[in-house]
Every structure is written in C-alpha cells, then in structure tokens.
Design a protein around this motif. Sequence first.
Motif, PDB file in Angstrom:
ATOM      1  N   GLY A 129      12.783 -12.391  -6.637  1.00  8.91           N
ATOM      2  CA  GLY A 129      12.011 -12.418  -7.885  1.00  8.91           C
ATOM      3  C   GLY A 129      10.509 -12.342  -7.676  1.00  8.91           C
ATOM      4  O   GLY A 129       9.743 -12.634  -8.601  1.00  8.91           O
ATOM      5  N   ALA A 130      10.083 -11.950  -6.478  1.00 11.21           N
ATOM      6  CA  ALA A 130       8.643 -11.856  -6.203  1.00 11.21           C
ATOM      7  C   ALA A 130       7.996 -10.795  -7.095  1.00 11.21           C
ATOM      8  O   ALA A 130       8.621  -9.787  -7.420  1.00 11.21           O
ATOM      9  N   ARG A 131       6.745 -11.065  -7.474  1.00  7.31           N
ATOM     10  CA  ARG A 131       5.980 -10.047  -8.212  1.00  7.31           C
ATOM     11  C   ARG A 131       5.450  -9.056  -7.183  1.00  7.31           C
ATOM     12  O   ARG A 131       4.588  -9.405  -6.371  1.00  7.31           O
ATOM     13  N   ILE A 132       5.986  -7.835  -7.200  1.00  8.85           N
ATOM     14  CA  ILE A 132       5.587  -6.823  -6.218  1.00  8.85           C
ATOM     15  C   ILE A 132       4.739  -5.766  -6.921  1.00  8.85           C
ATOM     16  O   ILE A 132       5.146  -5.220  -7.940  1.00  8.85           O
ATOM     17  N   VAL A 133       3.560  -5.518  -6.366  1.00  9.84           N
ATOM     18  CA  VAL A 133       2.645  -4.536  -6.947  1.00  9.84           C
ATOM     19  C   VAL A 133       2.363  -3.470  -5.897  1.00  9.84           C
ATOM     20  O   VAL A 133       2.202  -3.792  -4.719  1.00  9.84           O
ATOM     21  N   GLU A 134       2.338  -2.199  -6.313  1.00  5.27           N
ATOM     22  CA  GLU A 134       1.996  -1.125  -5.375  1.00  5.27           C
ATOM     23  C   GLU A 134       0.589  -0.602  -5.681  1.00  5.27           C
ATOM     24  O   GLU A 134       0.221  -0.422  -6.840  1.00  5.27           O
ATOM     25  N   VAL A 135      -0.147  -0.364  -4.616  1.00  2.69           N
ATOM     26  CA  VAL A 135      -1.531   0.110  -4.737  1.00  2.69           C
ATOM     27  C   VAL A 135      -1.643   1.406  -3.934  1.00  2.69           C
ATOM     28  O   VAL A 135      -1.170   1.463  -2.795  1.00  2.69           O
ATOM     29  N   PRO A 136      -2.241   2.453  -4.495  1.00  3.76           N
ATOM     30  CA  PRO A 136      -2.346   3.709  -3.735  1.00  3.76           C
ATOM     31  C   PRO A 136      -3.255   3.561  -2.522  1.00  3.76           C
ATOM     32  O   PRO A 136      -4.289   2.889  -2.590  1.00  3.76           O
ATOM     33  N   ILE A 137      -2.831   4.173  -1.408  1.00  2.00           N
ATOM     34  CA  ILE A 137      -3.659   4.143  -0.193  1.00  2.00           C
ATOM     35  C   ILE A 137      -3.880   5.571   0.319  1.00  2.00           C
ATOM     36  O   ILE A 137      -3.188   6.501  -0.088  1.00  2.00           O
ATOM     37  N   THR A 138      -4.832   5.686   1.235  1.00  2.00           N
ATOM     38  CA  THR A 138      -4.997   6.937   1.984  1.00  2.00           C
ATOM     39  C   THR A 138      -4.419   6.705   3.361  1.00  2.00           C
ATOM     40  O   THR A 138      -4.899   5.854   4.113  1.00  2.00           O
ATOM     41  N   PHE A 139      -3.337   7.426   3.658  1.00  3.48           N
ATOM     42  CA  PHE A 139      -2.613   7.238   4.916  1.00  3.48           C
ATOM     43  C   PHE A 139      -2.920   8.427   5.821  1.00  3.48           C
ATOM     44  O   PHE A 139      -2.784   9.576   5.415  1.00  3.48           O
ATOM     45  N   ALA A 140      -3.365   8.161   7.029  1.00  5.00           N
ATOM     46  CA  ALA A 140      -3.732   9.261   7.934  1.00  5.00           C
ATOM     47  C   ALA A 140      -2.892   9.209   9.208  1.00  5.00           C
ATOM     48  O   ALA A 140      -2.588   8.125   9.727  1.00  5.00           O
ATOM     49  N   GLU A 141      -2.533  10.355   9.726  1.00  2.00           N
ATOM     50  CA  GLU A 141      -1.807  10.450  10.996  1.00  2.00           C
ATOM     51  C   GLU A 141      -2.636   9.806  12.110  1.00  2.00           C
ATOM     52  O   GLU A 141      -3.876   9.882  12.095  1.00  2.00           O
ATOM     53  N   ARG A 142      -1.980   9.154  13.048  1.00  5.77           N
ATOM     54  CA  ARG A 142      -2.729   8.537  14.161  1.00  5.77           C
ATOM     55  C   ARG A 142      -3.480   9.614  14.944  1.00  5.77           C
ATOM     56  O   ARG A 142      -2.984  10.730  15.094  1.00  5.77           O
ATOM     57  N   GLU A 143      -4.682   9.262  15.439  1.00  5.58           N
ATOM     58  CA  GLU A 143      -5.471  10.223  16.218  1.00  5.58           C
ATOM     59  C   GLU A 143      -5.357   9.974  17.705  1.00  5.58           C
ATOM     60  O   GLU A 143      -5.502  10.879  18.515  1.00  5.58           O
ATOM     61  N   GLY A 163       0.870  -1.173   0.000  1.00  6.66           N
ATOM     62  CA  GLY A 163       0.000   0.000   0.000  1.00  6.66           C
ATOM     63  C   GLY A 163       0.905   1.220   0.000  1.00  6.66           C
ATOM     64  O   GLY A 163       1.603   1.483   0.969  1.00  6.66           O
ATOM     65  N   SER A 164       0.897   1.959  -1.104  1.00  7.67           N
ATOM     66  CA  SER A 164       1.873   3.049  -1.256  1.00  7.67           C
ATOM     67  C   SER A 164       1.265   4.410  -0.957  1.00  7.67           C
ATOM     68  O   SER A 164       0.161   4.723  -1.403  1.00  7.67           O
ATOM     69  N   ARG A 165       2.047   5.218  -0.227  1.00 12.17           N
ATOM     70  CA  ARG A 165       1.660   6.607   0.042  1.00 12.17           C
ATOM     71  C   ARG A 165       2.150   7.526  -1.049  1.00 12.17           C
ATOM     72  O   ARG A 165       1.779   8.693  -1.091  1.00 12.17           O
ATOM     73  N   TRP A 166       3.020   7.009  -1.917  1.00 13.96           N
ATOM     74  CA  TRP A 166       3.729   7.894  -2.839  1.00 13.96           C
ATOM     75  C   TRP A 166       3.572   7.461  -4.282  1.00 13.96           C
ATOM     76  O   TRP A 166       4.504   7.584  -5.069  1.00 13.96           O
ATOM     77  N   THR A 167       2.398   6.973  -4.631  1.00 14.34           N
ATOM     78  CA  THR A 167       2.127   6.644  -6.022  1.00 14.34           C
ATOM     79  C   THR A 167       0.842   7.364  -6.424  1.00 14.34           C
ATOM     80  O   THR A 167       0.098   7.830  -5.548  1.00 14.34           O
ATOM     81  N   GLY A 168       0.603   7.477  -7.719  1.00 10.78           N
ATOM     82  CA  GLY A 168      -0.561   8.221  -8.206  1.00 10.78           C
ATOM     83  C   GLY A 168      -1.852   7.750  -7.562  1.00 10.78           C
ATOM     84  O   GLY A 168      -2.100   6.552  -7.488  1.00 10.78           O
ATOM     85  N   GLY A 169      -2.652   8.696  -7.063  1.00  9.46           N
ATOM     86  CA  GLY A 169      -3.940   8.355  -6.462  1.00  9.46           C
ATOM     87  C   GLY A 169      -3.876   8.184  -4.960  1.00  9.46           C
ATOM     88  O   GLY A 169      -4.907   8.077  -4.294  1.00  9.46           O
ATOM     89  N   ALA A 170      -2.647   8.164  -4.395  1.00  7.17           N
ATOM     90  CA  ALA A 170      -2.519   8.008  -2.934  1.00  7.17           C
ATOM     91  C   ALA A 170      -2.729   9.356  -2.246  1.00  7.17           C
ATOM     92  O   ALA A 170      -2.580  10.415  -2.876  1.00  7.17           O
ATOM     93  N   ARG A 171      -3.108   9.306  -0.951  1.00  2.88           N
ATOM     94  CA  ARG A 171      -3.258  10.550  -0.174  1.00  2.88           C
ATOM     95  C   ARG A 171      -2.607  10.360   1.188  1.00  2.88           C
ATOM     96  O   ARG A 171      -2.679   9.276   1.782  1.00  2.88           O
ATOM     97  N   VAL A 172      -1.972  11.423   1.669  1.00  2.00           N
ATOM     98  CA  VAL A 172      -1.422  11.412   3.025  1.00  2.00           C
ATOM     99  C   VAL A 172      -2.108  12.543   3.783  1.00  2.00           C
ATOM    100  O   VAL A 172      -2.027  13.706   3.369  1.00  2.00           O
ATOM    101  N   VAL A 173      -2.796  12.196   4.861  1.00  2.00           N
ATOM    102  CA  VAL A 173      -3.658  13.161   5.554  1.00  2.00           C
ATOM    103  C   VAL A 173      -3.078  13.496   6.923  1.00  2.00           C
ATOM    104  O   VAL A 173      -2.763  12.590   7.713  1.00  2.00           O
TER     105      VAL A 173
END
Length: 268
Positions: A209-223, A132-142
């Motif tokens: 040699g693993a197939r690694i895929v990154e998926v955009p996530i929404t990452f939020a600071e702990r509350e 789950g990537s914070r730094w790929t297209g479509g990701a958000r860091v809140v």
Amino acid sequence: MGETTGTRADTGQPGVGRVLVVIPTYNEADNVARIVARVRRAAPAVEILVADDNSPDGTGAVADALAGADGRVHVLHREGKQGLGAAYLAGFAWARERGFDAVVEMDADGSHAPEDLPALLAAARDADVVIGSRWTGGARVVNWPLRRLLLSRCGNLYARLALGMPLSDATGGYRVYRLAALDAIDLESVCSQGYSFQVELSRLAHRSGARIVEVPITFAERERGSSKMSPLIVAEALWRITTWAVQDRRVALRRGLHGTPTGQVRWP
Ligand SMILES: Nc1nc2c(ncn2[C@@H]2O[C@H](COP(=O)(O)OP(=O)(O)OP(=O)(O)O)[C@@H](O)[C@H]2O)c(=O)[nH]1
Ligand SMILES: [Mg+2]
C-alpha cells in the motif's frame, strides 16, 4: 569505513529527513569518484554509502580515499560479488542502524544523473517510494542501443501486465525509499539477486500500500567501465516475474472460489 561527522541536523533534506544515497559498485574504479562528486554537488545535504563487493579493480580503495576526505561519504566493504540486490539490502540495513529516514538507489556508472536527485527528493516529500522513470512523459534515454531499449520496454510491459502494477518503469533502479516504507515490507523474503530486485521491491511496495510516485529522469548509457548485465540476469528476471504472476493468479483463483467479502481480488 568513513565515519559520519558534524551534527545530524545539517544533513536533513526538507520534508524527507536524513537521506543516504546507496551506490553499489563492482569494478567501477573509473566511475566512483565522479559519481560521488556529482552527488555531493547536486544534493549537498545527503550522505553517500558506496557498497562495494570487493571489486578486483580497486574500487573499494578509491572509495576509502573519498570517505577519508569527506565525512559524508562512507564505504561498506563486502566479501565478494553477491549481486545488486544483496548489496542494496546491506545498504538499507546500514541506513536503518544509523537512523536515516530515506535511502536512494543509484548506479555508479552515471546512468542515473545525480542532477535529477533534487526532483526525486522533492517528490519524496509526498510519497513513500519515488521511482525515477525512463518511460514517463518528460523522460529521456540517451545513447542506449536499440537492443537495450527493447529489453527495457518489453521487460516493463511484461512486468506491468503480469503483475498488475500501474508503473511505467518497474525495472528502473533510480529510486528513493522512505525507511518507514521499507519497514512495511518483509525484506527477509526478497530473493532476487540481479536486476529483478527492482521489480520485486516494486511489487512488495505496491502490495504493502505504499504511495509510489514516478518522476521523469534523463538516463544515459554508461561511458566508462563495463556493464554487469548478463543473459543470466535477464533470465532470472523473466523467471521470477513469471513465478510471481502464477502465484498471484493462484491466490486470486482461490479467493474467487471461496469468495471475499467484497468479491474483489486482493493481494494475499
Ligand atoms: N556491490 C555490487 N554492485 C553491483 C553488482 N552488480 C552490479 N553492481 C553495480 O550496480 C550498478 C548497475 O550495474 P550495471 O552494470 O551498470 O548494470 P546496468 O546499468 O543494468 O547495465 P548497463 O546499462 O549495461 O550499464 C553499478 O553501479 C554496478 O557496479 C554486484 O554484484 N555487487
Ligand atoms: Mg549501468
């Protein structure tokens, strides 16, 4: 420890199989019930393992109560604080012993939204490792302070350049691993205690040699609750990444001197 109930078949994730979400906890009493409830809602087919390092704030007892009320929630009580990496390795072993097909890494503090889990699991149908990537297209860091944004961006840039991994978020800790992919890695060799664990596993998976895929996530600071991030943990990551980079270059140099059949640098 909560015992698994019900049939095995009803716990399967289409295309992935039986999935265990491992949630390491240290002093997360205010978070653990919330995160477990959100995972159960977002991905009803998965099981959950809370890996608690004998948290002084009673997180383990809260987790026990959750496990007592829900057969898909389990608790691994560990003796004391031994770091994130050790907690995950224990969780992976727990999953392997019980025949799970995949494990998910997820923080307890809500930074990793369980609502993103279906997208990660969907990607796992065609991958060995999903990050789950914070730094790929479509990701958000809140709500992350500039200091943390910079640390993560610089840490990832350094890891990418030093280790030659084509990943946008090698330090991210929201992941799916197929157990078969972990079996291809020498987990005994893993030495990271803190957050460099994520970089170390990225490196080992990439090399295997693993197939690694990154998926955009929404990452939020702990509350709620407090961060376990410390200068020591950052120093460990810097030190380890640098050591691995030097090792890799030494091997590449040796190979260059002695030559390889293709003339290309390969992983040792
Ligand atoms: N079992 C176990 N869990 C840990 C340990 N250290 C951290 N954790 C857990 O690992 C997860 C990530 O830790 P955080 O403190 O949120 O670290 P972080 O997300 O990098 O830092 P923040 O963004 O500041 O919250 C949380 O669920 C912690 O409770 C440990 O030594 N043992
Ligand atoms: Mg956190």
